[in-house]
Design an enzyme around this catalytic site. Structure first.
Site, PDB file in Angstrom:
ATOM      1  N   SER A 139       0.857  -1.191   0.000  1.00 48.24           N
ATOM      2  CA  SER A 139       0.000   0.000   0.000  1.00 48.24           C
ATOM      3  C   SER A 139       0.888   1.233   0.000  1.00 48.24           C
ATOM      4  CB  SER A 139      -0.886   0.006   1.253  1.00 48.24           C
ATOM      5  OG  SER A 139      -1.519   1.257   1.429  1.00 48.24           O
ATOM      6  N   TYR A 152      -2.537  -1.400  10.182  1.00 49.69           N
ATOM      7  CA  TYR A 152      -2.581  -1.578   8.727  1.00 49.69           C
ATOM      8  C   TYR A 152      -1.304  -1.031   8.090  1.00 49.69           C
ATOM      9  CZ  TYR A 152      -4.179  -1.389   3.894  1.00 49.69           C
ATOM     10  OH  TYR A 152      -4.276  -1.555   2.531  1.00 49.69           O
TER      11      TYR A 152
END
Length: 254
Positions: A139, A152
């Site tokens: 990401s 995350y």
């Protein structure tokens, strides 16, 4: 990674980026197998997308991964691409353990242990193929933190470094490691993200990803243009500004 002629397994692809990528790869002439936990979603995918195979898998469960791997390889012995797509994102408050610990453990189990276990289940088979690829999914938040999603961010940073490391180790094999680095994309990863103006439209994202795979078959990272703001802040020397901009904007960033 070549764009066609592969047999591709994408666990965690019953919605969002995974499903959209599965459909596009199928359209490019690949055999595609989608994995997920919910039988009803798998049945719907099989009905709506003839030619895409499905298998039930829970990537938080080591036994489920082993069972699914055996099923996939029995049905598709020419499998040569694994996309470790499954992932979750949670908003967390780290002021007290009661507000983050359970969430953090769940995120790390899904986003870090899941891909590691998947790679372990398929690596011997992939090493025996003449041309194989493991696509990991990190990401933009592996490189610039969103303050509301600490676990995350950390999980995706771990995936980035894992990808870098195993690429070095597997350089003496036919297995390539390709890291997909999404920005925020309009999916259901967080509540409200599907309609967020900050997030990239899903169709635009997948179209650009497939175009990059086609034009850059030897790429180590697949980076759509939109993620480079997050990816290269430190290299450009404007990291602090990038962090401030991200955290002052829509919180539904991926």
């Amino acid at each position: 990674m070549r764009i066609s002629g592969n047999t591709v397994f994408i666990p965690g692809a019953t919605s969002g980026i995974g499903l959209a990528l599965a459909v596009e790869l199928r359209a490019k002439g690949n055999t595609v197998i989608v994995g997920g936990r919910r039988a009803e979603l798998l049945e719907r995918i099989a009905a709506e997308h003839p030619g895409i195979d499905t298998v039930r898998i829970d990537t938080t469960d080591a036994a489920s991964i082993d069972s699914a791997a055996k099923e996939v390889l029995a049905r598709h012995p020419d499998l040569n691409v694994l996309v470790t797509m499954a992932g979750i994102m949670r908003i967390e408050d780290w002021h007290t353990p009661e507000t983050f610990l359970a969430s953090a453990e769940s995120v790390i189990t899904t986003n870090v242990l899941g891909p590691i276990r998947l790679i372990a289940a398929f690596i011997q088979h992939l090493r025996a193929q003449p041309d194989a690829t493991i696509m990991t999914v990190s990401s933009g938040l592996a490189f610039t933190p969103l303050k509301i999603t600490p676990s995350y961010n950390a999980s995706k940073a771990a995936i980035h470094m894992l990808s870098e490391s195993i690429r070095l180790q597997l350089a003496d094999t036919n297995v390539k490691i390709v890291e997909l680095v999404p920005p925020s994309v309009r999916t259901s990863l967080l509540p409200g993200q599907e309609s967020s103006d900050f997030a990239m439209p899903l169709e635009d994202f997948v179209t650009e990803v497939v175009a990059l795979l086609e034009s850059q078959p030897d790429a180590k990272e697949i980076q759509v243009e939109r993620v480079k703001f997050l990816r290269y802040g430190e290299a450009r020397g404007d990291y602090d500004q990038v962090v401030a901009t991200l955290n002052a904007s829509d919180p539904h960033g991926k």
